[in-house]
Scaffold this motif. Structure first.
Motif, PDB file in Angstrom:
ATOM      1  N   GLU A 125     -21.190 -15.009   1.767  1.00 13.51           N
ATOM      2  CA  GLU A 125     -21.338 -15.430   3.150  1.00 13.51           C
ATOM      3  C   GLU A 125     -19.996 -15.463   3.892  1.00 13.51           C
ATOM      4  N   THR A 126     -18.938 -14.993   3.245  1.00 14.15           N
ATOM      5  CA  THR A 126     -17.639 -14.897   3.919  1.00 14.15           C
ATOM      6  C   THR A 126     -17.773 -14.020   5.154  1.00 14.15           C
ATOM      7  N   THR A 127     -17.259 -14.467   6.270  1.00 12.60           N
ATOM      8  CA  THR A 127     -17.385 -13.680   7.490  1.00 12.60           C
ATOM      9  C   THR A 127     -16.276 -12.627   7.582  1.00 12.60           C
ATOM     10  N   ARG A 128     -16.544 -11.607   8.347  1.00 12.01           N
ATOM     11  CA  ARG A 128     -15.545 -10.560   8.570  1.00 12.01           C
ATOM     12  C   ARG A 128     -14.271 -11.151   9.164  1.00 12.01           C
ATOM     13  N   GLN A 129     -14.434 -12.067  10.124  1.00  8.17           N
ATOM     14  CA  GLN A 129     -13.274 -12.669  10.778  1.00  8.17           C
ATOM     15  C   GLN A 129     -12.442 -13.467   9.778  1.00  8.17           C
ATOM     16  N   GLN A 130     -13.107 -14.267   8.939  1.00 10.60           N
ATOM     17  CA  GLN A 130     -12.387 -15.043   7.936  1.00 10.60           C
ATOM     18  C   GLN A 130     -11.585 -14.134   7.012  1.00 10.60           C
ATOM     19  N   PHE A 131     -12.246 -13.104   6.502  1.00 10.04           N
ATOM     20  CA  PHE A 131     -11.615 -12.229   5.516  1.00 10.04           C
ATOM     21  C   PHE A 131     -10.453 -11.461   6.147  1.00 10.04           C
ATOM     22  N   ALA A 132     -10.696 -10.903   7.334  1.00 14.03           N
ATOM     23  CA  ALA A 132      -9.674 -10.070   7.980  1.00 14.03           C
ATOM     24  C   ALA A 132      -8.445 -10.892   8.365  1.00 14.03           C
ATOM     25  N   ARG A 133      -8.668 -12.082   8.921  1.00 14.76           N
ATOM     26  CA  ARG A 133      -7.521 -12.901   9.337  1.00 14.76           C
ATOM     27  C   ARG A 133      -6.727 -13.376   8.126  1.00 14.76           C
ATOM     28  N   THR A 134      -7.435 -13.807   7.088  1.00 16.86           N
ATOM     29  CA  THR A 134      -6.755 -14.267   5.883  1.00 16.86           C
ATOM     30  C   THR A 134      -5.984 -13.127   5.226  1.00 16.86           C
ATOM     31  N   PHE A 135      -6.575 -11.943   5.195  1.00 12.57           N
ATOM     32  CA  PHE A 135      -5.901 -10.779   4.628  1.00 12.57           C
ATOM     33  C   PHE A 135      -4.626 -10.461   5.404  1.00 12.57           C
ATOM     34  N   GLY A 136      -4.719 -10.482   6.729  1.00 13.59           N
ATOM     35  CA  GLY A 136      -3.565 -10.144   7.547  1.00 13.59           C
ATOM     36  C   GLY A 136      -2.381 -11.063   7.318  1.00 13.59           C
ATOM     37  N   ILE A 137      -2.662 -12.369   7.219  1.00 10.12           N
ATOM     38  CA  ILE A 137      -1.591 -13.343   7.064  1.00 10.12           C
ATOM     39  C   ILE A 137      -1.083 -13.404   5.624  1.00 10.12           C
ATOM     40  N   SER A 138      -2.010 -13.379   4.663  1.00  7.87           N
ATOM     41  CA  SER A 138      -1.645 -13.633   3.266  1.00  7.87           C
ATOM     42  C   SER A 138      -1.212 -12.397   2.500  1.00  7.87           C
ATOM     43  N   CYS A 139      -1.628 -11.224   2.946  1.00  5.23           N
ATOM     44  CA  CYS A 139      -1.305  -9.985   2.214  1.00  5.23           C
ATOM     45  C   CYS A 139      -0.536  -8.979   3.067  1.00  5.23           C
ATOM     46  N   TYR A 140      -1.131  -8.565   4.187  1.00  4.32           N
ATOM     47  CA  TYR A 140      -0.469  -7.534   4.989  1.00  4.32           C
ATOM     48  C   TYR A 140       0.914  -7.963   5.455  1.00  4.32           C
ATOM     49  N   SER A 141       1.119  -9.264   5.617  1.00  6.85           N
ATOM     50  CA  SER A 141       2.426  -9.743   6.081  1.00  6.85           C
ATOM     51  C   SER A 141       3.549  -9.328   5.143  1.00  6.85           C
ATOM     52  N   LEU A 142       3.257  -9.179   3.855  1.00  8.25           N
ATOM     53  CA  LEU A 142       4.293  -8.709   2.923  1.00  8.25           C
ATOM     54  C   LEU A 142       4.715  -7.287   3.279  1.00  8.25           C
ATOM     55  N   VAL A 143       3.747  -6.439   3.546  1.00  2.93           N
ATOM     56  CA  VAL A 143       4.038  -5.049   3.927  1.00  2.93           C
ATOM     57  C   VAL A 143       4.817  -5.019   5.240  1.00  2.93           C
ATOM     58  N   ALA A 144       4.346  -5.809   6.210  1.00  3.30           N
ATOM     59  CA  ALA A 144       4.976  -5.813   7.526  1.00  3.30           C
ATOM     60  C   ALA A 144       6.413  -6.337   7.468  1.00  3.30           C
ATOM     61  N   LEU A 145       6.633  -7.402   6.715  1.00  2.00           N
ATOM     62  CA  LEU A 145       7.984  -7.951   6.602  1.00  2.00           C
ATOM     63  C   LEU A 145       8.922  -6.985   5.885  1.00  2.00           C
ATOM     64  N   ALA A 146       8.434  -6.370   4.809  1.00  2.00           N
ATOM     65  CA  ALA A 146       9.267  -5.421   4.071  1.00  2.00           C
ATOM     66  C   ALA A 146       9.668  -4.257   4.968  1.00  2.00           C
ATOM     67  N   ASN A 147       8.739  -3.770   5.745  1.00  2.00           N
ATOM     68  CA  ASN A 147       9.026  -2.641   6.628  1.00  2.00           C
ATOM     69  C   ASN A 147      10.008  -3.044   7.722  1.00  2.00           C
ATOM     70  N   ALA A 148       9.785  -4.202   8.328  1.00  2.00           N
ATOM     71  CA  ALA A 148      10.642  -4.638   9.427  1.00  2.00           C
ATOM     72  C   ALA A 148      12.060  -4.944   8.965  1.00  2.00           C
ATOM     73  N   LEU A 149      12.194  -5.431   7.726  1.00  2.00           N
ATOM     74  CA  LEU A 149      13.504  -5.861   7.225  1.00  2.00           C
ATOM     75  C   LEU A 149      14.209  -4.811   6.376  1.00  2.00           C
ATOM     76  N   LYS A 150      13.615  -3.629   6.233  1.00  2.00           N
ATOM     77  CA  LYS A 150      14.199  -2.633   5.321  1.00  2.00           C
ATOM     78  C   LYS A 150      15.618  -2.244   5.702  1.00  2.00           C
ATOM     79  N   GLY A 151      15.937  -2.354   6.971  1.00  2.00           N
ATOM     80  CA  GLY A 151      17.283  -1.991   7.408  1.00  2.00           C
ATOM     81  C   GLY A 151      18.348  -3.000   7.041  1.00  2.00           C
ATOM     82  N   VAL A 152      17.954  -4.230   6.700  1.00  2.00           N
ATOM     83  CA  VAL A 152      18.943  -5.255   6.361  1.00  2.00           C
ATOM     84  C   VAL A 152      18.897  -5.643   4.886  1.00  2.00           C
ATOM     85  N   LEU A 153      17.978  -5.047   4.125  1.00  2.00           N
ATOM     86  CA  LEU A 153      17.920  -5.313   2.688  1.00  2.00           C
ATOM     87  C   LEU A 153      18.996  -4.497   1.975  1.00  2.00           C
ATOM     88  N   ALA A 154      19.691  -5.123   1.049  1.00  2.00           N
ATOM     89  CA  ALA A 154      20.647  -4.385   0.224  1.00  2.00           C
ATOM     90  C   ALA A 154      19.897  -3.295  -0.528  1.00  2.00           C
TER      91      ALA A 154
END
Length: 288
Positions: A125-154
């Motif tokens: 009964e998990t809703t699409r909104q629940q799953f998508a929002r949780t995925f974006g914050i809890s998982c996709y944010s790792l991809v987004a942060l890594a991409n945004a910060l790649k220029g300053v990572l050693a």
């Protein structure tokens, strides 16, 4: 005389002295992220912080001290991630050093208030909104942060995410967070492969068993699961937040340079002890 002499640990065992690490997701002094920060500071490493709100920044600033760099970034919004990348880049230029590491300690579940009051709804009964929002914050944010910060990572930086000890057990109260953590774990391999084309940046995860944190306290029915997990460990004692943090510090360190796209499970042996005689007896006797 005749006894074995202990070799003292070198002062800079982690080899992080003088380096800088960004920690995203410090909530309070009970969080894994804060315990990681304390270990890094003990190792003479400079710690930068990213938190989701101005209110959280004020809280973390009190913990970290007035001179600690604390940035605000709600990872639900791309523009805030880009702003964070710019602010961290400015700090790196001013200090003349790149980031040696990034810690992703961000997890959010979009629970319905009714779930918290009456217990979790069935997974189907998990809703699409629940799953998508949780995925974006809890998982996709790792991809987004890594991409945004790649220029300053050693070029040999280490990125560490906080996962969970297993994503294959259907814990009813944890619900849809487990599949999302599984996606986070899978992302490590793809990020490691992508970054290997231009760097030696490593991506790993620490996967602790059940911890006593403020975030976990918000999961419906968590206390009972925590008490069971404690009984199921080989030592009869739950995993401590400090133990998870120590594993994170190790993965951030050059000492773990051979590890990439891995999950380091910290569960005090729980995964091998589900059929412990005392636990089985307690359940069978209760059933009778």
């Amino acid at each position: 005389m005749g006894g074995k002499r202990e070799t003292p640990m070198p002062h800079d065992f982690l080899q992080l002295a003088g380096k800088a690490v960004l920690i995203a997701g410090v909530a309070n002094k009970k969080s894994v992220a804060w315990h990681v920060a304390k270990l890094l500071k003990e190792a003479d490493c400079t710690v930068l912080y990213s938190v989701r709100s101005e209110a959280r920044r004020a809280q973390v600033q009190k913990l970290a001290g007035p001179d600690a760099p604390v940035f605000v970034c709600d990872v639900e919004f791309d523009e805030q991630i880009e702003r964070l990348a710019g602010e961290v880049a400015d700090w790196c230029r001013a200090s003349d050093q790149p980031l040696a590491g990034l810690v992703h300690s961000i997890a959010f579940a979009d629970y319905d208030p009714a779930d918290l009051e009456h217990g979790p709804r069935p997974f189907h009964e998990t809703t699409r909104q629940q799953f998508a929002r949780t995925f974006g914050i809890s998982c996709y944010s790792l991809v987004a942060l890594a991409n945004a910060l790649k220029g300053v990572l050693a070029t040999d930086a280490s990125v560490v995410a906080i996962s969970i000890s297993t994503t294959e057990m259907a814990s009813e109260n944890y619900g849809y967070m487990a599949p999302i953590k599984a996606a986070l774990d899978s992302s490590l391999a793809f990020l490691a492969k992508s970054f290997s084309r231009f760097s030696r940046v490593r991506f790993n995860a620490v996967a602790p068993g059940l911890l006593k944190t403020s975030a976990s306290a918000g999961i419906p029915g968590y206390v009972d699961s925590y008490l069971y997990a404690e009984k199921a460990t080989l030592r009869g004692e739950a995993v401590k937040t400090e133990e998870a943090a120590a594993a994170v510090a190790f993965l951030l360190s050059p000492r773990s340079s051979g590890m990439n796209a891995q999950r380091l499970v910290i569960d005090a042996g729980m995964r091998v002890n589900y059929f412990d005689a005392q636990i089985v007896t307690a359940v069978v006797e209760k059933a009778d």
